[in-house]
Motif scaffolding. Structure first.
Motif: not given
Length: 467
Positions: A64-70, A240-249, A251-252, A397-402
């Motif tokens: 669900l986290g990666t789904a919300f990252a969209a 598969v768009d690897l750069p965008r997939l990495r960004e999704t992971f 953030i998500g 796209k600030d998710t790590q600190v939260p």
């Protein structure tokens, strides 16, 4: 392009937030409907369904986290398109890639979750649950788990619609699902028209079918809309768009972590409540249901904040993005302040609404539930602030600190304080909720400071997610 004026931003946020909040309430209503129907079927079915649902949501959190990252990815892509005048096709392609990458990432993360849910009975027995109860929950999960992927796809599409300022279709679809779900669940649980009911398995099947119908209906509505179908969100899905997939992971995964931390602390509290007997567990369930219901509204405002902040940040309007975040936080705080007054002043009548006056233990449950609802009222304001601030930060796209702040607040402070008060301090069950209150207050304060720090340096705001 600059952001809206303050009152125009209030109107824009409310226009986006109220359908999202009603969608959340509708989804909550479906879960409550299943609980009521299973309760009418048998106490054992209700217990098995509740146990299975708790494990289901825990297993859903990673995907669900990666789904919300969209949502923030697509919102910022739309904002960049507006900055370029909206004529270039690049931003349309970016939004499509954002949706596709979120779906691929979610599928990858849900694969192990589905495997674990298939072995739900074994997992629950491993956790010390009664064999008969674990068996019922296991059969429930094997039916319900097939809705996991469709529901996650629905979340991705809802994020796309929020980024496009079009939350209405998701609301219509969820509202229709609520209307269909109740008779469908009744039919599958109890049986009718000569068909035999499936009991607890029927509730799981109804949930999975409702999730599938919501996804299909939303896909149809998007395909029929001239403005939306041009995005071809499922076009070349296999690429598969690897750069965008990495960004999704990137953030998500922190969003997944934050969800696991929040779900985990409430699950741990429920388990700890069991140490104080059935009255404590029943009172906890009442307080949790009521507070979860009120939470759906600021959660919708937080989802609106993700879209508004994301679009403005992608557009390069840092001042507007900062204002959008503060407006959303103010709206969430205002609603939860009203809810706080309602819970504090009406705690006892609210508690009795869940109970049968003929039950010999009802008075004890009502008294404890009223006290827990009063405590819940005291941290409603903080709960609203933290969920909306999280949504605003996701727009950047600030998710790590939260996620780290949630770990500190809920598990570093909230749970230890709650256990200390309940067990060693002699406060009892209320001590666990006082610990939750302390954790929520701390998380809200830290997230608010985080947002303030980013919003006060407008020239850095669009890229602040890497801070």
């Amino acid at each position: 392009m600059r952001g809206l004026g303050r009152w125009a931003e209030v109107r824009a946020t409310l226009a986006l937030a109220w359908p999202l909040a009603l969608t959340n309430l509708s989804q909550h209503a479906m879960a409550a409907t299943h609980a009521v129907i299973l309760g009418w079927y048998s106490t054992e079915a209700l217990a098995a369904g509740t146990l299975g649902a708790n494990l289901y949501w825990l297993m859903m959190a990673p995907g669900l986290g990666t789904a919300f990252a969209a949502a923030p990815v697509m919102a910022q892509a739309r904002g960049r398109g507006q900055r370029r005048g909206g004529a270039a096709r690049g931003w349309v392609r970016e939004m499509r890639r954002g949706a596709r990458s979120a779906l691929v990432a979610t599928l990858l993360l849900l694969a192990p979750s589905l495997a674990l849910l298939w072995q739900g009975e074994w997992l629950l027995r491993l956790l010390g649950q009664e064999p008969a109860l674990a068996a019922g929950a296991g059969t429930y999960l094997r039916a319900m788990m097939w809705g996991l992927i469709p529901f996650s796809g629905f979340i991705v599409l809802r994020g796309f619609l929020a980024a496009m300022d079009r939350p209405g279709p998701a609301l219509w679809v969820t509202g229709a699902a609520v209307a269909i779900n109740a008779p469908l669940a009744w039919l599958l649980v109890f049986g009718a028209f000569g068909l035999e009911g499936f009991g607890v398995v029927g509730a799981g099947l109804a949930s999975a079918l409702a999730d599938l119908l919501m996804l299909l209906a939303l896909l149809v509505l998007i395909a029929r809309d001239r403005r939306l179908r041009r995005f071809r969100l499922l076009g070349r899905f296999w690429r598969v768009d690897l750069p965008r997939l990495r960004e999704t992971f990137r953030i998500g995964l922190p969003i997944s972590g934050q969800m696991l931390l929040e779900i985990g602390v409430f699950s741990a509290t429920a388990i700890a409540m069991g140490l104080f007997g059935a009255v404590a567990v029943a009172a906890h369930a009442i307080a949790l249901q009521v507070s979860a219901l009120s939470f759906m509204v600021p959660m919708g405002i937080g989802q609106a904040a993700t879209a508004r902040v994301g679009v403005l940040a992608g557009r390069g309007d840092a001042t507007g993005a900062g204002q959008a975040g503060w407006v959303a936080i103010g709206l969430g705080a205002g609603f939860m302040l009203a809810m706080a007054l309602l819970l504090v002043l009406g705690a006892r009548p609210i508690a009795w609404a869940f109970l049968d006056v003929a039950d010999t233990e009802a008075a004890a449950v009502a008294a404890l539930a009223a006290w827990l609802l009063t405590i819940a009222g005291l941290f409603q304001l903080a709960d609203g602030v933290q969920v909306v601030a999280s949504g605003a930060l996701r727009g950047l796209k600030d998710t790590q600190v939260p996620m780290l702040l949630a770990a500190l607040g809920y598990w570093g402070i909230g749970m230890p304080v709650g256990v200390a008060l309940a067990v060693w301090g002699g406060v009892g069950p209320a001590g666990l909720w006082l610990g939750l209150a302390a954790g929520v207050l701390l998380v809200a304060g830290m997230l608010l400071l985080r947002w303030r720090r980013l919003a006060e340096v407008p020239q850095e705001l669009p890229s602040a997610a890497g801070a």
